[in-house]
Design an enzyme around this catalytic site. Structure first.
Site, PDB file in Angstrom:
ATOM      1  N   HIS A 167      37.264  36.473  41.553  1.00 47.10           N
ATOM      2  CA  HIS A 167      38.123  37.652  41.469  1.00 47.10           C
ATOM      3  C   HIS A 167      39.577  37.285  41.772  1.00 47.10           C
ATOM      4  O   HIS A 167      40.490  37.631  41.008  1.00 47.10           O
ATOM      5  CB  HIS A 167      37.629  38.718  42.447  1.00 47.10           C
ATOM      6  N   GLU A 168      39.790  36.598  42.864  1.00 41.03           N
ATOM      7  CA  GLU A 168      41.158  36.218  43.253  1.00 41.03           C
ATOM      8  C   GLU A 168      41.751  35.207  42.276  1.00 41.03           C
ATOM      9  O   GLU A 168      42.952  35.224  42.016  1.00 41.03           O
ATOM     10  CB  GLU A 168      41.190  35.668  44.672  1.00 41.03           C
ATOM     11  N   HIS A 217      43.426  37.056  39.487  1.00 44.79           N
ATOM     12  CA  HIS A 217      44.783  37.493  39.842  1.00 44.79           C
ATOM     13  C   HIS A 217      45.754  36.318  39.761  1.00 44.79           C
ATOM     14  O   HIS A 217      46.858  36.434  39.219  1.00 44.79           O
ATOM     15  CB  HIS A 217      44.819  38.058  41.269  1.00 44.79           C
TER      16      HIS A 217
END
Length: 66
Positions: free
Chosen positions: A18-19, A22
């Site tokens: 997920h990170e 980003h």
């Protein structure tokens, strides 16, 4: 106990992906990412990249890109 460890491991993998999403799209858009961290709290491991500080922190819940 095995279930808790399995949960934490799977959760950490999900957080990393997920990170990283980003991080990837920020870099692709030309946005400066000062730090990419997995976990919260004090830093356990850190490595300074060209522009970004990569760190692993003490509490394995969450993560962030700054």
């Amino acid at each position: 106990m095995k279930a808790i460890i399995t949960f934490l491991l799977i959760f950490c993998v999900i957080v990393v992906f997920h990170e990283f999403g980003h991080f990837f799209f920020a870099k692709r858009s030309g946005i400066l990412v000062r730090e990419f961290a997995i976990g919260m709290g004090p830093k356990i491991l850190k490595k300074q990249g060209k522009e970004t500080l990569y760190s692993v922190r003490a509490v394995p819940f969450g993560g962030f890109c700054a």
